[in-house]
Design a protein around this motif. Structure first.
Motif, PDB file in Angstrom:
ATOM      1  N   THR A 187      52.479  80.250  36.158  1.00  0.00           N
ATOM      2  CA  THR A 187      53.156  79.681  34.986  1.00  0.00           C
ATOM      3  C   THR A 187      52.215  78.773  34.212  1.00  0.00           C
ATOM      4  O   THR A 187      52.091  78.874  32.980  1.00  0.00           O
ATOM      5  CB  THR A 187      54.392  78.886  35.432  1.00  0.00           C
ATOM      6  N   ARG A 188      51.551  77.900  34.930  1.00  0.00           N
ATOM      7  CA  ARG A 188      50.613  76.955  34.302  1.00  0.00           C
ATOM      8  C   ARG A 188      49.471  77.696  33.612  1.00  0.00           C
ATOM      9  O   ARG A 188      49.064  77.350  32.500  1.00  0.00           O
ATOM     10  CB  ARG A 188      50.087  76.003  35.377  1.00  0.00           C
ATOM     11  N   LYS A 189      48.971  78.736  34.259  1.00  0.00           N
ATOM     12  CA  LYS A 189      47.852  79.490  33.692  1.00  0.00           C
ATOM     13  C   LYS A 189      48.273  80.263  32.451  1.00  0.00           C
ATOM     14  O   LYS A 189      47.514  80.347  31.474  1.00  0.00           O
ATOM     15  CB  LYS A 189      47.269  80.420  34.754  1.00  0.00           C
ATOM     16  N   ARG A 190      49.488  80.844  32.476  1.00  0.00           N
ATOM     17  CA  ARG A 190      49.955  81.563  31.295  1.00  0.00           C
ATOM     18  C   ARG A 190      50.080  80.634  30.088  1.00  0.00           C
ATOM     19  O   ARG A 190      49.845  81.026  28.949  1.00  0.00           O
ATOM     20  CB  ARG A 190      51.313  82.222  31.568  1.00  0.00           C
ATOM     21  N   ASP A 192      48.232  78.094  29.641  1.00  0.00           N
ATOM     22  CA  ASP A 192      46.891  77.571  29.355  1.00  0.00           C
ATOM     23  C   ASP A 192      46.894  76.044  29.309  1.00  0.00           C
ATOM     24  O   ASP A 192      46.335  75.419  28.412  1.00  0.00           O
ATOM     25  CB  ASP A 192      46.364  78.140  28.037  1.00  0.00           C
ATOM     26  N   LEU A 193      47.519  75.432  30.320  1.00  0.00           N
ATOM     27  CA  LEU A 193      47.625  73.977  30.373  1.00  0.00           C
ATOM     28  C   LEU A 193      46.455  73.397  31.164  1.00  0.00           C
ATOM     29  O   LEU A 193      46.162  73.858  32.272  1.00  0.00           O
ATOM     30  CB  LEU A 193      48.938  73.570  31.048  1.00  0.00           C
ATOM     31  N   PRO A 194      45.778  72.384  30.649  1.00  0.00           N
ATOM     32  CA  PRO A 194      44.686  71.751  31.392  1.00  0.00           C
ATOM     33  C   PRO A 194      45.192  71.147  32.700  1.00  0.00           C
ATOM     34  O   PRO A 194      46.274  70.545  32.739  1.00  0.00           O
ATOM     35  CB  PRO A 194      44.184  70.666  30.432  1.00  0.00           C
ATOM     36  N   CYS A 294      41.782  66.910  43.597  1.00  0.00           N
ATOM     37  CA  CYS A 294      42.916  66.092  43.195  1.00  0.00           C
ATOM     38  C   CYS A 294      43.070  66.277  41.691  1.00  0.00           C
ATOM     39  O   CYS A 294      42.167  65.913  40.929  1.00  0.00           O
ATOM     40  CB  CYS A 294      42.684  64.616  43.525  1.00  0.00           C
ATOM     41  N   ALA A 295      44.170  66.873  41.265  1.00  0.00           N
ATOM     42  CA  ALA A 295      44.337  67.197  39.851  1.00  0.00           C
ATOM     43  C   ALA A 295      45.818  67.200  39.510  1.00  0.00           C
ATOM     44  O   ALA A 295      46.677  67.352  40.387  1.00  0.00           O
ATOM     45  CB  ALA A 295      43.717  68.558  39.521  1.00  0.00           C
ATOM     46  N   ARG A 296      46.110  67.066  38.207  1.00  0.00           N
ATOM     47  CA  ARG A 296      47.492  67.085  37.766  1.00  0.00           C
ATOM     48  C   ARG A 296      47.581  67.524  36.310  1.00  0.00           C
ATOM     49  O   ARG A 296      46.612  67.431  35.551  1.00  0.00           O
ATOM     50  CB  ARG A 296      48.139  65.706  37.905  1.00  0.00           C
TER      51      ARG A 296
END
Length: 535
Positions: A187-190, A192-194, A294-296
């Motif tokens: 979902t996040r990749k579709r 294109d969210l950093p 560690c990412a968000r």
């Protein structure tokens, strides 16, 4: 005994033959977070569809350390006691430098809590229990396995999904799309969210080994053992935990130059384990070599798409913050989403989830990064600092606070948000409730059972809880005919909550306001604010 992976059944979804009516909620991902989300909503009478591209629980133990606050949430969801019964309870951790024990700590030194500091239980059991719990709500939870979301389009008031199944594709619409599709979120990749943060170069080996002989030696009670520069592992770090079924989790630091494909073989792993375990017989149950980050997401809420758990934020495994943080996400979001869907709150209430759990993610990332940096010094100066701290810690308590092998998960104290009202009390605003054993008209019970899942006004000691429409009242160490009162004969409530205070508790068990006077108007205003009316 190896866990038996039993596939969940697949059924052709109705959308293959005719358009489906718009669903209130679609949850993408049937891991522990997605399933927890579905059960949470079902308990509030909200229907959901759960989509997963797989049909078995997670392969390998993965998340194993479930913290006290998570266990309390699991209790509300209906699997807490089952997790406690099957899991391995522990609360003592031991820190070693080489062969020398530096010090040990007790994570829950006082009694008076239903759940312990930590329970170790493999993720596949937790997913199984949650899936079986979800199946108890056939009219509210529609579990669809082998249903892979291949695309989605957001609109002003709904999201349209395209889904692939063994019988072909179909589409459906939902008011809210809850992305629980993990660290590699499609979902996040579709969208294109950093996904920004810090990537660590070190590689680590996770191995689950089955042993009849405990590697803890004479220590009968399960504990967490962590080594800096262990004698059996070439100066790196190592971690040892016990799980059910005589399975032991072993983590070994491998260094930044490791080739994961070469290391993730029995030929490489077994000799490393023998160096640690000696001649004791063991069976390798599962292994993985990984590096982590560690990412968000900058924002967890994107119109009608809401990210929960690892799809929103990831941390290193040291400190048990990933799965526990995701379950706290669910606890925060569930009651808010239900209120919006019932028309009792505006969709803007969901923005407070972004504020509050964004703060929780930042806290987890900060602690996780600090632990990893302490465990893997990047320069001679950092290594010298770490070794000197470890030398001092055995004799000087101040140095023990500087040791960081993974600050273990603690309940998040919420930041000041639009839902909170400032006030002073022994348990500060934003804190999660603290449990205590109580005696009532029907016998013994626990404070968390009387409060969680609804808004409640807790009257501790000599103060009367005024009647407020829609707000459950509970008295501790007092007597009133107009609302239930309980006795705390062991004195835990005065120590944890003080006496003469009114605590306004949210459905997720967090304090959102405190009062030292039974001011009905002030409490009513704080109650409205907590529900998002005044936000």
């Amino acid at each position: 005994m190896a866990y038996a992976y039993t596939p969940f059944p697949y059924s052709p979804p109705p959308g293959l033959t005719a358009p489906e009516p718009r669903h209130p909620v679609v949850i993408v991902g049937a891991g522990p977070i997605g399933l927890s989300m579905a059960v949470d909503l079902a308990l509030r009478g909200v229907r959901s569809v759960v989509l997963d591209d797989n049909n078995v629980v997670s392969i390998g133990s993965r998340a194993i350390c479930w913290a006290k606050r998570t266990l309390e949430i699991f209790d509300r969801l209906g699997i807490g006691e089952r997790v406690l019964e099957k899991g391995v309870t522990w609360k003592v951790g031991r820190q070693f430098h080489g062969e020398r024990e530096v010090y040990n700590f007790d994570l829950l030194p006082e009694p008076g809590h239903k759940y312990p500091a930590f329970v170790n239980l493999q993720q596949y059991y937790v997913e199984q229990y949650l899936a079986e719990r979800a199946q108890e709500f056939p009219d509210l939870i529609d579990l669809r396995f082998l249903n892979k979301v291949t695309d989605h389009k957001g609109h002003a008031d709904h999201v349209e999904l395209t889904i692939e199944t063994p019988d072909g594709p179909y589409t459906l619409e939902t008011d809210w799309y809850i992305a629980c599709d993990g660290a590699g979120s499609a979902t996040r990749k579709r969208m294109d969210l950093p996904f920004e943060g810090q990537t660590f170069d070190e590689h680590f080996l996770i191995a689950d080994v089955e042993m009849d002989t405990s590697p803890f030696g004479d220590h009968d009670t399960p504990e967490r053992w962590f080594w800096f520069a262990p004698p059996f592992h070439n100066g790196q770090s190592a971690l040892l935990h016990k799980q059910p079924d005589n399975i032991y989790r072993i983590d070994l630091q491998l260094g930044p130059e490791t080739d994961p494909k070469a290391e993730a073989t029995e030929e490489k792993v077994v000799p490393r384990l023998k160096q640690m375990l000696g001649d004791a017989p063991f069976r390798l149950d599962w292994m993985s070599v990984y590096k982590f980050r560690c990412a968000r997401l900058d924002k967890f809420v994107h119109d009608r798409v809401v990210f929960v758990g690892d799809s929103a934020h990831v941390v290193s495994p040291f400190g048990a913050r990933g799965g526990n943080g995701g379950v706290q996400d669910v606890d925060n979001l569930g009651w808010k989403l239900a209120a919006v869907l019932r028309g009792k709150a505006q969709p803007s209430l969901i923005d407070s989830y972004d504020i509050e759990r964004g703060h929780g993610a930042d806290e987890n990332m900060r602690n996780s990064a600090r632990a990893t940096n302490f465990m893997t010094p990047k320069s001679p100066i950092e290594a010298l600092f770490r070794d000197e701290v470890l030398t001092l810690a055995s004799e000087h308590p101040f140095a023990r606070k500087l040791i960081n092998s993974g600050r273990l998960s603690q309940p998040c104290v919420l930041p000041q948000s639009p839902l909170q009202t400032a006030g002073d009390a022994p348990l500060p605003v934003g804190s999660a409730l603290l449990d205590a054993p109580l005696l009532g008209p029907d016998g013994g019970c626990w404070l968390l059972h009387q409060t969680q899942g609804q808004f409640a006004l807790l009257a501790a000691g000599e103060i009367t809880a005024p009647e407020i429409a829609g707000l459950k009242r509970i008295g501790i160490n007092q007597s009133h005919d107009s609302y239930p009162c309980f006795t705390d004969s062991e004195g835990h409530v005065p120590r944890r909550y003080g006496s003469g205070f009114l605590y306004l508790l949210r459905p997720d068990g967090h304090v959102c306001a405190v009062f030292d006077q039974p001011d009905s108007a002030a409490i009513r205003h704080a109650f409205d604010r907590a529900k998002g009316v005044a936000a």
